[in-house]
Design an enzyme around this catalytic site. Sequence first.
Site, PDB file in Angstrom:
ATOM      1  N   ARG A   1     -13.313 -10.004  43.535  1.00 56.10           N
ATOM      2  CA  ARG A   1     -13.015 -10.505  42.182  1.00 56.10           C
ATOM      3  C   ARG A   1     -12.585  -9.321  41.317  1.00 56.10           C
ATOM      4  NH1 ARG A   1     -15.121  -6.991  40.158  1.00 56.10           N
ATOM      5  NH2 ARG A   1     -17.320  -6.543  39.902  1.00 56.10           N
TER       6      ARG A   1
ATOM      7  N   HIS B   1     -20.953  -4.644  32.621  1.00 56.01           N
ATOM      8  CA  HIS B   1     -22.330  -4.198  32.329  1.00 56.01           C
ATOM      9  C   HIS B   1     -22.983  -5.064  31.268  1.00 56.01           C
ATOM     10  CE1 HIS B   1     -22.637  -0.684  34.954  1.00 56.01           C
ATOM     11  NE2 HIS B   1     -21.325  -0.615  34.799  1.00 56.01           N
TER      12      HIS B   1
ATOM     13  N   GLY C   1     -16.493  -0.125  47.454  1.00 57.99           N
ATOM     14  CA  GLY C   1     -16.905   0.732  46.342  1.00 57.99           C
ATOM     15  C   GLY C   1     -15.794   0.871  45.323  1.00 57.99           C
TER      16      GLY C   1
ATOM     17  N   SER D   1     -15.879  -5.857  44.065  1.00 58.93           N
ATOM     18  CA  SER D   1     -16.949  -6.648  44.687  1.00 58.93           C
ATOM     19  C   SER D   1     -16.811  -6.845  46.179  1.00 58.93           C
ATOM     20  CB  SER D   1     -17.056  -8.032  44.044  1.00 58.93           C
ATOM     21  OG  SER D   1     -17.515  -7.912  42.771  1.00 58.93           O
TER      22      SER D   1
ATOM     23  N   ASN E   1     -28.463  -5.946  40.431  1.00 60.74           N
ATOM     24  CA  ASN E   1     -27.190  -6.452  39.889  1.00 60.74           C
ATOM     25  C   ASN E   1     -27.340  -7.773  39.137  1.00 60.74           C
ATOM     26  OD1 ASN E   1     -27.628  -7.611  42.680  1.00 60.74           O
ATOM     27  ND2 ASN E   1     -25.929  -8.854  41.981  1.00 60.74           N
TER      28      ASN E   1
ATOM     29  N   ASP F   1     -20.425 -11.292  40.229  1.00 61.45           N
ATOM     30  CA  ASP F   1     -19.560 -11.122  41.401  1.00 61.45           C
ATOM     31  C   ASP F   1     -19.663 -12.311  42.353  1.00 61.45           C
ATOM     32  OD1 ASP F   1     -19.441  -8.711  40.164  1.00 61.45           O
ATOM     33  OD2 ASP F   1     -20.429  -7.565  41.744  1.00 61.45           O
TER      34      ASP F   1
ATOM     35  N   SER G   1     -17.059   4.707  44.265  1.00 61.77           N
ATOM     36  CA  SER G   1     -18.385   4.804  43.665  1.00 61.77           C
ATOM     37  C   SER G   1     -19.275   3.792  44.367  1.00 61.77           C
ATOM     38  CB  SER G   1     -18.290   4.490  42.175  1.00 61.77           C
ATOM     39  OG  SER G   1     -19.588   4.424  41.642  1.00 61.77           O
TER      40      SER G   1
ATOM     41  N   LYS H   1     -22.442   1.812  44.645  1.00 59.23           N
ATOM     42  CA  LYS H   1     -23.516   1.412  43.717  1.00 59.23           C
ATOM     43  C   LYS H   1     -24.892   1.774  44.259  1.00 59.23           C
ATOM     44  CE  LYS H   1     -23.354  -3.063  42.649  1.00 59.23           C
ATOM     45  NZ  LYS H   1     -22.231  -3.607  43.415  1.00 59.23           N
TER      46      LYS H   1
ATOM     47  N   TYR I   1     -26.109   2.643  38.018  1.00 56.93           N
ATOM     48  CA  TYR I   1     -26.209   1.194  37.797  1.00 56.93           C
ATOM     49  C   TYR I   1     -27.622   0.745  37.398  1.00 56.93           C
ATOM     50  CZ  TYR I   1     -25.185  -3.701  38.082  1.00 56.93           C
ATOM     51  OH  TYR I   1     -25.021  -5.020  37.750  1.00 56.93           O
TER      52      TYR I   1
HETATM   53  P1  ATP Z   1     -18.524  -3.318  42.640  1.00 51.56           P
HETATM   54  O1  ATP Z   1     -19.877  -3.892  42.926  1.00 51.56           O
HETATM   55  O2  ATP Z   1     -18.525  -2.270  41.606  1.00 51.56           O
HETATM   56  O3  ATP Z   1     -17.541  -4.389  42.373  1.00 51.56           O
HETATM   57  P2  ATP Z   1     -18.245  -2.859  45.519  1.00 51.56           P
HETATM   58  O4  ATP Z   1     -19.005  -4.138  45.751  1.00 51.56           O
HETATM   59  O5  ATP Z   1     -16.954  -2.743  46.249  1.00 51.56           O
HETATM   60  O6  ATP Z   1     -17.978  -2.581  43.982  1.00 51.56           O
HETATM   61  P3  ATP Z   1     -20.627  -1.496  46.389  1.00 51.56           P
HETATM   62  O7  ATP Z   1     -21.495  -2.479  45.711  1.00 51.56           O
HETATM   63  O8  ATP Z   1     -21.001  -0.068  46.314  1.00 51.56           O
HETATM   64  O9  ATP Z   1     -19.127  -1.622  45.932  1.00 51.56           O
HETATM   65  O10 ATP Z   1     -20.593  -1.952  47.940  1.00 51.56           O
HETATM   66  C1  ATP Z   1     -19.903  -1.190  48.898  1.00 51.56           C
HETATM   67  C2  ATP Z   1     -20.636  -1.328  50.239  1.00 51.56           C
HETATM   68  O11 ATP Z   1     -20.510  -2.689  50.742  1.00 51.56           O
HETATM   69  C3  ATP Z   1     -20.023  -0.467  51.327  1.00 51.56           C
HETATM   70  O12 ATP Z   1     -20.545   0.869  51.297  1.00 51.56           O
HETATM   71  C4  ATP Z   1     -20.460  -1.214  52.600  1.00 51.56           C
HETATM   72  O13 ATP Z   1     -21.782  -0.887  52.981  1.00 51.56           O
HETATM   73  C5  ATP Z   1     -20.412  -2.673  52.162  1.00 51.56           C
HETATM   74  N1  ATP Z   1     -19.078  -3.212  52.520  1.00 51.56           N
HETATM   75  C6  ATP Z   1     -18.100  -3.543  51.667  1.00 51.56           C
HETATM   76  N2  ATP Z   1     -16.978  -3.965  52.331  1.00 51.56           N
HETATM   77  C7  ATP Z   1     -17.278  -3.887  53.635  1.00 51.56           C
HETATM   78  C8  ATP Z   1     -16.555  -4.152  54.840  1.00 51.56           C
HETATM   79  N3  ATP Z   1     -15.287  -4.573  54.823  1.00 51.56           N
HETATM   80  N4  ATP Z   1     -17.180  -3.939  55.988  1.00 51.56           N
HETATM   81  C9  ATP Z   1     -18.451  -3.504  56.019  1.00 51.56           C
HETATM   82  N5  ATP Z   1     -19.189  -3.228  54.942  1.00 51.56           N
HETATM   83  C10 ATP Z   1     -18.613  -3.416  53.755  1.00 51.56           C
HETATM   84  C1  GLA Z   2     -21.222  -4.689  39.595  1.00 54.77           C
HETATM   85  C2  GLA Z   2     -22.368  -5.691  39.648  1.00 54.77           C
HETATM   86  C3  GLA Z   2     -22.131  -6.844  38.670  1.00 54.77           C
HETATM   87  C4  GLA Z   2     -21.784  -6.334  37.271  1.00 54.77           C
HETATM   88  C5  GLA Z   2     -20.701  -5.259  37.338  1.00 54.77           C
HETATM   89  C6  GLA Z   2     -20.469  -4.613  36.008  1.00 54.77           C
HETATM   90  O1  GLA Z   2     -20.065  -5.264  40.082  1.00 54.77           O
HETATM   91  O2  GLA Z   2     -22.527  -6.191  40.953  1.00 54.77           O
HETATM   92  O3  GLA Z   2     -23.265  -7.697  38.645  1.00 54.77           O
HETATM   93  O4  GLA Z   2     -22.934  -5.865  36.614  1.00 54.77           O
HETATM   94  O5  GLA Z   2     -21.028  -4.230  38.270  1.00 54.77           O
HETATM   95  O6  GLA Z   2     -20.022  -5.561  35.102  1.00 54.77           O
END
Ligand code: ATP
Ligand code: GLA
Length: 509
Positions: A48, A55, A154, A158, A202, A206, A249, A251, A259
Site C-alpha cells: 500500500r 504515524h 523496508g 508495507s 504497529n 497497512d 529502514s 522497522k 517506530y
Molecule cells: P513499512 O512498514 O514502513 O511500510 P515494510 O513493511 O516494507 O515497510 P518492514 O516492516 O521493516 O518494512 O518489513 C520488512 C521485513 O519484512 C523484511 O526484512 C522481511 O523480513 C519481511 N519481508 C518483506 N518482504 C518480504 C519478501 N518478499 N520475502 C520475505 N520476507 C519479506
Molecule cells: C508502518 C506501520 C503502520 C503505520 C506507518 C506510519 O507502516 O506498520 O501501522 O504506523 O508505519 O504511518
Amino acid sequence: MYLCDELMTSELSMEVPVYCLDKCSEVTRRFFETYAHDADFVARSPGRVNIIGDHIDYCNFSVLPMAIDVEMLCAVRVLPHETSITLTNADPRFAQRQFDLPLEDSLGIDPATSDWSNYFKCGLLVAHKFLQAGSEPLHDVGMQVFCQGSVPTGGGLSSSAAFICATALATIRAHRGRDCVISKQDLTRITVDAEHYLGINNGGMDQCASVCGQRDHAMYVEFKPILKATPFPLPRGVQFVVSNTLVVSNKFETAPTNYNLRVVECTIAASIIAKRYGITLKGDRGPGDLRDVIDTYCDGLMPDLRSGLEGVDQGIARLATALDLVEETLGPKSKGYTTAEAADALGMSPAQFTTEYLTVFPVRFHTLQLYNRAKHVFSEALRVLLCLRLMTRPVTDTQRFLTTFGALMNESQSSCRDFCDCSCEETEQISQIALENGAYGSRLTGAGWGGCTISLCHGEESVLSVKKALHEQYYNKRFPHLSQRELEAAIIISKPEEGSALYEHCTAV
Ligand code: ATP
Ligand code: GLA
C-alpha cells in the site's frame, strides 16, 4: 494498543475474491521447479501507499492509504495430515526455511532475531488462533510454500503487511479447503496487530489497506469507534508518483529508537494531557491514546462524532481544539522530558513510570519528545480530514484543488521531519526535486527513516517530468550503478489496486 473487534467496509464486497490460478503462471511455474509438484492455490496480498496520515494510526486517527500493484504471492501445496512447513523465496536474500508444527504457543517466533520466516509465522499464528476461536479443530496441515514478493522490503510500502496478510489467508484456505469463504472483515481483524508478536507496536493501516483495497479507489480508514474502510475514487487526472529513496529502514531492527519509541511517546503525551484536564481514559488495553484524550475531552462540549464522511467537519473542529491542549499542556517543555520529568508530570515514581510505559515494547531515548509528537499527531490527523474533504467534494477549480492538496502534503512532510523526526536527507531531496519539476506536493509515506516518497502530479506530462528529473538528479547521482531493472523498480506510477485475493485451479472457481 487496540485490537479491532469489528470492521465495516462501505460498498465493498465482503469476501476475499477467488480468481483463476492461470493468472499466476510465473509463481506456479517457480513452485513446480522447486517442489516438483503443482501448487494447489495462490494467496495474494498487495502493498500500500499512504497518501497522507503517517504515524497516527497507532493513536487511532484515520488515514488515507490505497493498495497498489506491488504484491506478495504465496503459492501453496497443502500436505494433509503432515506437520512440516517449507518456505522457499524467489528472492535469494531469503534462504529456504523448514519447521514442524505444532511449535509452542508463539510458534517459535523469536523477537530477538530478525528472520523472514518470523513474518510467515505471524500470519500462521493469527490464522491458527482465528480458526481455534471459531471452534474449527486445528488438524495437522503441512504446507509447501513458494513466496514471490514485488513490494520493496523496508521501503515504506508495507512489504511486511502484504506478506503477513497473504500468509494468514493461505493458512485459513489450507485448513478450510478450496470451497471456503473468507471474509475481508475476518482477515483484517486478525492481521492488524500480528506484527506485535514480532515486537513491533504497529497500527492497523497497512493490513486494512492490503486486505480491503479496491481498484481505482483510495481508502478512508477509520479505527474508532470501529475499524471502517470507505473507498472513494481519486479526482480525475490525479496521479501519484511513488519513488524509493533506496534507503532501507527495517522497522524491527530500529524499533526501540524509532517506530516503537514514537508509539510510546504518543501514549505518554496522552496520559499527561489527560491528567492535566482530569480526563479518565477509556483505553481498554493499558493507557489510552491521543484519540481517547480528544474524544473524551470533546464529548459533552461538542456534538457526538459521526463516523465516515459525515463526521469530517466534526473531526476538524475537535482536532483544532486538540492542538490548543497540546500548547497549553506540553508546550512549555518543547525540548523534551527526561524519565524523571515525565514520571513527575504523571505523579508517579520513575520506577512505576518505567513499568507502566517503557517495558512492554522496550525503547531507548535521551529525552521523550512529547510536545513534538503530540503536535505531529493532531496536526497530521487534521490534514487527513482536510485532504479527504477536498478529494470527496466536486472539484470546481482544478489548480486550486491541486495547490491546496499539495500544500497539505508538504506540511505533512515538514511535520514528519520536524515533529515526528522520521524523515531523512534522501527523502527531503526526492521531495524537493519532485516539487521543482511539476509535483504539487511531496512527502514520505509509511514509517519513514528512508523508504518511499509519494508526490502529487496531474496528468501524464507532469508525471514524466518528475520521473526524468528524479533519474537525472537523484538516482544517476546517488546510485550510478543501478541496473536498468532496479532503476525502473525505484519509481512506481501506481494506480489504486484490489486487495487480498485467492487464485484456485479454474475448475474450482
Ligand atoms: P513499512 O512498514 O514502513 O511500510 P515494510 O513493511 O516494507 O515497510 P518492514 O516492516 O521493516 O518494512 O518489513 C520488512 C521485513 O519484512 C523484511 O526484512 C522481511 O523480513 C519481511 N519481508 C518483506 N518482504 C518480504 C519478501 N518478499 N520475502 C520475505 N520476507 C519479506
Ligand atoms: C508502518 C506501520 C503502520 C503505520 C506507518 C506510519 O507502516 O506498520 O501501522 O504506523 O508505519 O504511518
